[in-house]
Design an enzyme around this catalytic site. Sequence first.
Site, PDB file in Angstrom:
ATOM      1  N   HIS A  26       0.870  -1.178   0.000  1.00  0.00           N
ATOM      2  CA  HIS A  26       0.000   0.000   0.000  1.00  0.00           C
ATOM      3  C   HIS A  26       0.911   1.234   0.000  1.00  0.00           C
ATOM      4  O   HIS A  26       2.016   1.184   0.556  1.00  0.00           O
ATOM      5  CB  HIS A  26      -0.836  -0.047   1.287  1.00  0.00           C
ATOM      6  CG  HIS A  26      -1.893   0.990   1.399  1.00  0.00           C
ATOM      7  ND1 HIS A  26      -1.640   2.279   1.802  1.00  0.00           N
ATOM      8  CD2 HIS A  26      -3.224   0.928   1.180  1.00  0.00           C
ATOM      9  CE1 HIS A  26      -2.772   2.954   1.831  1.00  0.00           C
ATOM     10  NE2 HIS A  26      -3.760   2.160   1.456  1.00  0.00           N
ATOM     11  N   ASP A  30       3.481  -4.371   7.915  1.00  0.00           N
ATOM     12  CA  ASP A  30       2.275  -3.567   7.804  1.00  0.00           C
ATOM     13  C   ASP A  30       1.096  -4.529   7.980  1.00  0.00           C
ATOM     14  O   ASP A  30       0.781  -5.315   7.090  1.00  0.00           O
ATOM     15  CB  ASP A  30       2.234  -2.898   6.423  1.00  0.00           C
ATOM     16  CG  ASP A  30       0.898  -2.215   6.153  1.00  0.00           C
ATOM     17  OD1 ASP A  30       0.026  -2.239   7.033  1.00  0.00           O
ATOM     18  OD2 ASP A  30       0.739  -1.659   5.041  1.00  0.00           O
ATOM     19  N   GLN A  67      -4.101  -5.044   6.987  1.00  0.00           N
ATOM     20  CA  GLN A  67      -5.078  -6.034   6.511  1.00  0.00           C
ATOM     21  C   GLN A  67      -4.899  -7.367   7.223  1.00  0.00           C
ATOM     22  O   GLN A  67      -5.524  -8.352   6.839  1.00  0.00           O
ATOM     23  CB  GLN A  67      -4.937  -6.244   4.991  1.00  0.00           C
ATOM     24  CG  GLN A  67      -5.161  -5.016   4.157  1.00  0.00           C
ATOM     25  CD  GLN A  67      -6.617  -4.539   4.177  1.00  0.00           C
ATOM     26  OE1 GLN A  67      -7.533  -5.271   4.540  1.00  0.00           O
ATOM     27  NE2 GLN A  67      -6.832  -3.292   3.787  1.00  0.00           N
ATOM     28  N   LYS A 101     -10.143  -0.666  10.487  1.00  0.00           N
ATOM     29  CA  LYS A 101     -10.236  -1.880   9.649  1.00  0.00           C
ATOM     30  C   LYS A 101     -10.465  -3.114  10.511  1.00  0.00           C
ATOM     31  O   LYS A 101     -10.543  -4.227  10.010  1.00  0.00           O
ATOM     32  CB  LYS A 101      -8.962  -2.059   8.820  1.00  0.00           C
ATOM     33  CG  LYS A 101      -8.802  -0.988   7.732  1.00  0.00           C
ATOM     34  CD  LYS A 101      -7.575  -1.272   6.915  1.00  0.00           C
ATOM     35  CE  LYS A 101      -7.066  -0.065   6.159  1.00  0.00           C
ATOM     36  NZ  LYS A 101      -7.822   0.223   4.954  1.00  0.00           N
ATOM     37  N   CYS A 158      -4.766   2.377  -3.735  1.00  0.00           N
ATOM     38  CA  CYS A 158      -3.557   2.939  -3.108  1.00  0.00           C
ATOM     39  C   CYS A 158      -2.369   1.992  -3.217  1.00  0.00           C
ATOM     40  O   CYS A 158      -1.579   1.865  -2.273  1.00  0.00           O
ATOM     41  CB  CYS A 158      -3.789   3.308  -1.651  1.00  0.00           C
ATOM     42  SG  CYS A 158      -5.041   4.550  -1.441  1.00  0.00           S
TER      43      CYS A 158
HETATM   44  N1  PMP Z   1      -1.577  -0.739   4.578  1.00  0.00           N
HETATM   45  C1  PMP Z   1      -2.514  -1.481   3.984  1.00  0.00           C
HETATM   46  C2  PMP Z   1      -2.150  -2.855   3.500  1.00  0.00           C
HETATM   47  C3  PMP Z   1      -3.804  -0.979   3.827  1.00  0.00           C
HETATM   48  O1  PMP Z   1      -4.734  -1.726   3.236  1.00  0.00           O
HETATM   49  C4  PMP Z   1      -4.094   0.317   4.315  1.00  0.00           C
HETATM   50  C5  PMP Z   1      -5.467   0.927   4.147  1.00  0.00           C
HETATM   51  N2  PMP Z   1      -6.130   0.610   2.963  1.00  0.00           N
HETATM   52  C6  PMP Z   1      -3.085   1.039   4.949  1.00  0.00           C
HETATM   53  C7  PMP Z   1      -1.826   0.477   5.058  1.00  0.00           C
HETATM   54  C8  PMP Z   1      -3.317   2.403   5.484  1.00  0.00           C
HETATM   55  O2  PMP Z   1      -4.268   2.377   6.521  1.00  0.00           O
HETATM   56  P1  PMP Z   1      -4.901   3.726   7.060  1.00  0.00           P
HETATM   57  O3  PMP Z   1      -5.472   4.440   5.870  1.00  0.00           O
HETATM   58  O4  PMP Z   1      -5.945   3.276   8.005  1.00  0.00           O
HETATM   59  O5  PMP Z   1      -3.806   4.494   7.712  1.00  0.00           O
END
Ligand code: PMP
Length: 406
Positions: free
Chosen positions: A123, A200, A203, A226, A364
């Site tokens: 991401h 990270d 997910q 999430k 993203c």
């Molecule tokens: N890493 C991953 C794998 C994600 O899916 C996301 C959110 N889609 C993020 C980081 C960022 O999370 P947040 O927008 O809640 O900071």
Amino acid sequence: MPFNISDIRADFPILSQTIYKRPLIYFDNAATTQKPVQVIRAISNYYEQDNCNIHRGVHYLSVKATEAFEEARNEIREFINAHATHEVVFTKGASESLNLVASSFGKKFLKPGDEVITTIMEHHSNFVPWQMICEEKGAVLKVAGILPDGQLDLEHLYSLISDRTRIIALTHVSNVLGTINPVKEIIAHAHSKGIPVLIDGAQGVSHIPVDVTDLDCDFYCFSGHKMYGPMGIGVLYGKERWLEELPPYQTGGEMVKDVTVERTTFNELPFKFEAGTPNVEGVIGLRAANQYLRNLGMDNIRAYEDELLKHAVERFSAIEDMRFYGTAPEKASLVSFLVGDIHPFDAGTIIDKMGIAVRTGHHCAQPLIDHFGIPGTVRASFAFYNTIEEIDKLAEAVKRVKTMFK
Ligand code: PMP
């Protein structure tokens, strides 16, 4: 069935509404999950009864709010099985946790010519912060590739390691492909060469049991929203020795021990990384979400979501012209696809009109989408409150998309 789905759905008021005169089907759980009444009530109770700024207060409300906040930290520690509560830092989300590590680790440890390894499936939140700090420090960002089914190319990843590698930062679960990376194995390999690993887990935590002690990761980052908790709250887990060594990310109240005109000394962990008034309602809500997940049991959640995924793959594979992105054997409960050459936005718009929320676009993760040479995908991501019947309705909606574009 490990739990009663209608009881569970009754806990999520938002799911019982109709949109476009159809029952809402919510398949955008990888973007954010819905919140059970237990979370919503915990937040409103907090504001009705306990609201106060925390730490340092001697009066009743402040002590009560502080206790609730610190108990929540301990429950999160238990949830991820960290050694110590001071290894759990509250942030505003996974993005802030990742930025914190990239910035503080980079400032302290990266020198010109050093290397950071990440992967093509990250991401942007675990890609751009490293790209920026590497640029600032004259370090090199190396990017591991994937295999055609969306598994991480471990051979490639390991071949990128050199004696200049300072950290490996990778996702636990891909938000586009659903791939669950073999992070334990990667961490063991990296540690055998003295390299720390950041995971990270944005997910990860909502789908699979996470044990940071067993994984032996150096950092693990995730967001509350999430995992059925509120927005604006997240967690950075870091091993004590690293958190002790990293410089503060932000400065201000609470993170200091002593401030004189000449100099400042910093507070102990975890407060060194929690500048300013924290998101107390967020922590209270996250605690309630965490209790909800524990009651269901992460193993039960995983088993049920696996059933949903299996069913989705079977149903969608039977539709002609479906192109899947991410078919790794170890996969979380989401499907990313294109219907023939139909643009994902067009497909998503028609699916929406049938009452089904899916996400379309690059999610993203532009480097990954560019790697496939496509404009994006349609992503249906499942949660434990989704049902087999809802997946069947999505299959019907996809067939409708096909007919409309014929
Ligand atoms: N890493 C991953 C794998 C994600 O899916 C996301 C959110 N889609 C993020 C980081 C960022 O999370 P947040 O927008 O809640 O900071």
